[in-house]
Design an enzyme around this catalytic site. Structure first.
Site, mmCIF file in Angstrom:
data_model
loop_
_atom_site.group_PDB
_atom_site.id
_atom_site.type_symbol
_atom_site.label_atom_id
_atom_site.label_comp_id
_atom_site.label_asym_id
_atom_site.label_seq_id
_atom_site.Cartn_x
_atom_site.Cartn_y
_atom_site.Cartn_z
ATOM 1 N N GLU A 1 -0.921 11.190 6.019
ATOM 2 C CA GLU A 1 -1.495 10.916 7.326
ATOM 3 C C GLU A 1 -2.176 12.206 7.782
ATOM 4 O O GLU A 1 -1.550 13.269 7.754
ATOM 5 C CB GLU A 1 -0.396 10.518 8.325
ATOM 6 N N ARG B 1 13.212 13.360 -1.246
ATOM 7 C CA ARG B 1 12.230 14.333 -0.783
ATOM 8 C C ARG B 1 12.688 15.751 -1.089
ATOM 9 O O ARG B 1 13.860 16.021 -1.293
ATOM 10 C CB ARG B 1 11.863 14.155 0.680
ATOM 11 N N LYS C 1 5.706 17.862 9.460
ATOM 12 C CA LYS C 1 4.471 18.282 10.111
ATOM 13 C C LYS C 1 4.670 18.449 11.611
ATOM 14 O O LYS C 1 4.056 19.307 12.225
ATOM 15 C CB LYS C 1 3.378 17.239 9.837
HETATM 16 P P1 ATP Z 1 6.194 14.830 7.483
HETATM 17 O O1 ATP Z 1 7.538 14.274 7.825
HETATM 18 O O2 ATP Z 1 6.209 16.239 7.064
HETATM 19 O O3 ATP Z 1 5.173 14.561 8.534
HETATM 20 P P2 ATP Z 1 5.322 12.576 6.145
HETATM 21 O O4 ATP Z 1 6.112 11.900 5.097
HETATM 22 O O5 ATP Z 1 5.253 11.947 7.464
HETATM 23 O O6 ATP Z 1 5.775 14.053 6.193
HETATM 24 P P3 ATP Z 1 2.798 11.876 5.115
HETATM 25 O O7 ATP Z 1 1.484 12.456 5.440
HETATM 26 O O8 ATP Z 1 3.074 10.505 5.541
HETATM 27 O O9 ATP Z 1 3.867 12.866 5.696
HETATM 28 O O10 ATP Z 1 3.142 12.094 3.584
HETATM 29 C C1 ATP Z 1 2.316 11.788 2.490
HETATM 30 C C2 ATP Z 1 3.209 11.618 1.300
HETATM 31 O O11 ATP Z 1 3.951 12.807 1.037
HETATM 32 C C3 ATP Z 1 4.221 10.523 1.525
HETATM 33 O O12 ATP Z 1 4.223 9.665 0.397
HETATM 34 C C4 ATP Z 1 5.517 11.248 1.694
HETATM 35 O O13 ATP Z 1 6.598 10.481 1.246
HETATM 36 C C5 ATP Z 1 5.310 12.498 0.863
HETATM 37 N N1 ATP Z 1 6.163 13.590 1.353
HETATM 38 C C6 ATP Z 1 6.196 14.108 2.590
HETATM 39 N N2 ATP Z 1 7.147 15.061 2.693
HETATM 40 C C7 ATP Z 1 7.736 15.145 1.479
HETATM 41 C C8 ATP Z 1 8.799 15.938 0.932
HETATM 42 N N3 ATP Z 1 9.439 16.841 1.673
HETATM 43 N N4 ATP Z 1 9.123 15.747 -0.360
HETATM 44 C C9 ATP Z 1 8.472 14.857 -1.104
HETATM 45 N N5 ATP Z 1 7.476 14.081 -0.664
HETATM 46 C C10 ATP Z 1 7.098 14.208 0.616
HETATM 47 MG MG MG Z 2 4.389 10.792 8.710
#
Ligand code: ATP
Ligand code: MG
Length: 555
Positions: A32, A257, A267
């Site tokens: 995102e 994760r 983020k």
């Molecule tokens: P955040 O919680 O940091 O905002 P998010 O999962 O909301 O992370 P996205 O932009 O939706 O962020 O993530 C894109 C991809 O990266 C998703 O498939 C998510 O599962 C993966 N991802 C995010 N954080 C991690 C992590 N710590 N380890 C592995 N994969 C991750």
């Molecule tokens: Mg997210």
């Protein structure tokens, strides 16, 4: 670590290809654009792109931009840059927002099938009606609207006739399902907001759990890899794909994760550190963002190797940050030129060295990689050494400089401390030494031995430089990665290390004058440093400490 179980996704893909379920595989990395990528994303990138590469498949970079309130073009640009820098190339670049029309049509299809309805309950009421893990939910009084009424209301939602939050579209599944995600989840909401891609075209936006499976299906993604917090959403994911009658059926597979000790990895929290000026932007070298790691001096190779080493499994323990340090040392060992830098200068005058003489000394650029050749270092009567390499009253086993003691200057001569010059407050301001011309480095002198070798730079020719030394930004991470409340938010900011950055002024060898930003060096006895791209000016070099040389870390 998890090397053996690391292939559970690989095994699924292999089997799907062998059984002919798929002829080709397609994965996607779906960030995102509401912030910069962090090292957790690197894990998802390495898994998605890496697996597709292994099976000659394709990987899309897809911006999951269904929430106009938080998304921004700046983030889109940074994400593209970071994915490329990590060494990956996407097949197609997609935006979820390009599918808004199709998603809308699929929602209409659900309504027509009696599988979705417009609800007038408020967000609070919906939450209240949802029930709990032990209690079934309650049906909304609007649940049994006719198909015609729902079609009409949904159309009017799209046309902007209602305000934010006045109405939502919900999937009609099962208010008493043991899986709360299936208790008539909201799939569309009203948000009168300008979207970075579609502008003001839409005022209704699909929810993540409805949009994501459709995005995957539209793109023909075969294996939709995500993190384990989405496990409970899988039944809904499958429901959406099935009930929306998508031709292509993606399979969601979850992996654990990446979490790193002393590191916040969301983020939202990272944005808070930026917005509240705890750090100097998303690319601050203390940040676990890809751009921060890059500016600090970590390499894509080191990040990839680190992420691979953490493995692919269902679990998500916290990894020691020393493991990442280990991989960057491994990567830079043969690549980074060696050099000498003085972080806290102390002037040394070599009293028996001729006043005007300057000699050039030969030094290897990298003793572990002789192909890198040699460099020339000037040496003359006045040099700088580290303050900590001199002690007036040393403890036992201190082998560096003290009155009457002799040490080796790296690449140069033995010098012996003869005199200590102090200011009126008794602080040491200068050391007077003598050198022995017989002891010149490289001449095979074996006359006597000294126990200490210290580094130095020539005072007249040295270049001033700034060194930025980092400690972990977070002292002790709170245990609330997924579900945060206000209290947890406070604890996290309380844990910001007030001493995470130390800025000091020193000197480097004159042959550093032509270095470029992002060049990396090993400063003898100090560690690996990167030329900072933001603070370096034509007048002054600024070096970021990447990692020190020593580590107790074992793989
Ligand atoms: P955040 O919680 O940091 O905002 P998010 O999962 O909301 O992370 P996205 O932009 O939706 O962020 O993530 C894109 C991809 O990266 C998703 O498939 C998510 O599962 C993966 N991802 C995010 N954080 C991690 C992590 N710590 N380890 C592995 N994969 C991750
Ligand atoms: Mg997210």
């Amino acid at each position: 670590m998890e090397q053996n179980s690391s292939n559970f996704i690989r095994s699924i893909i292999k089997e799907d290809l062998e059984t002919g379920k798929h002829n080709n595989i397609i994965t996607r990395f779906p960030p995102e654009p509401n912030g910069y990528l962090h090292i957790g994303h690197a894990k998802s990138i390495v898994i998605n792109f890496g697996l597709a590469d292994d099976f000659n498949g394709k990987t899309n970079l897809r911006f999951d931009d269904t929430n106009p309130l938080k998304e921004d073009q700046e983030y889109v640009d940074s994400i593209k840059e970071d994915v490329k820098w990590l060494g990956y190339d996407w097949d197609d670049l997609r935006y979820a927002s390009d599918y808004f029309e199709e998603m809308y049509n699929r929602a209409v299809l659900l309504i027509k099938k009696g599988k979705a309805y417009v609800d007038d309950l408020t967000a609070d009421e919906i939450r209240e009606y949802r029930g709990t893990l032990t209690e079934p939910g309650k049906e909304s009084p609007f649940r049994n609207r006719t198909i015609e009424e729902n079609l009409d209301l949904f159309d009017r939602m799209r046309n902007g006739e209602f305000g934010n939050g006045e109405k939502v579209l919900r999937a009609k599944i099962d208010m008493s399902s043991p899986n709360i995600n299936l208790r008539d989840p909201v799939i569309y909401r009203i948000a009168h907001a300008t979207h970075h891609n579609t502008g003001d075209k839409w005022c209704i936006y699909p929810m993540y759990s409805f949009a994501h499976p459709l995005e995957d299906a539209i793109e023909g993604v075969t294996h939709s890899l995500c993190t384990t917090e989405f496990e409970d959403q899988r039944p809904l994911y499958d429901w959406v794909v099935r009930e929306c009658e998508m031709e292509s059926v993606p399979q969601q597979i979850e992996f654990g994760r990446l979490n790193i000790q002393h590191t916040v990895m969301s983020k939202r929290k990272l944005k808070q550190l930026v917005d509240e000026k705890f750090v100097d932007g998303w690319d601050d070298p203390r940040m676990p963002t890809i751009s921060g790691l890059r500016r600090r001096g970590f390499t894509p190779e080191a990040i990839r190797e680190f992420v691979k080493e953490t493995g692919v499994s269902k679990g998500s323990g916290s990894v020691d940050p020393a493991m990442l340090d280990h991989f960057v040392r491994e990567d830079l060992k043969l690549k980074a030129p060696r050099t000498m830098g003085i972080l806290r200068p102390l002037k040394v005058v070599i009293t028996n060295y001729p006043e005007d003489k300057v000699e050039m000394l030969d030094a290897e650029i990298n003793p572990e990689n002789p192909e890198m050749g040699t460099r020339q270092i000037p040496f003359s009567r006045e040099i700088y050494i580290e303050q900590e390499d001199f002690m007036e009253n040393p403890p036992k086993k201190y082998f560096r400089l003290f009155p009457g003691n002799e040490v080796r200057l790296k690449h140069a001569y033995f010098i012996k401390c003869e005199d200590v010059i102090k200011d009126e407050n008794g602080n040491v301001v200068e050391i007077h030494c003598t050198y022995d011309p017989e002891t010149k480095s490289g001449t095979g002198f074996t006359g006597r031995k000294v126990k200490g070798t210290i580094h130095w730079v020539d005072a007249k020719h040295a270049l001033p430089a700034e060194f930025r030394i980092y400690e972990p930004l977070i002292l002790d991470e709170p245990k609330t990665e997924e579900f945060e409340d206000e209290a947890a938010e406070k604890t996290f900011l309380d844990q910001v290390n007030p001493n995470s950055l130390q800025v000091i002024q020193g000197y480097v060898e004159p042959n550093m004058k032509d270095v470029k930003t992002q060049d990396k060096f090993q400063f003898f006895r100090h560690g690996y440093f990167n030329v900072d791209p933001k603070h370096t000016t034509p007048e002054k070099l600024v070096f970021n400490l990447i990692v020190s040389l020593k580590s107790s870390f074992k793989l």
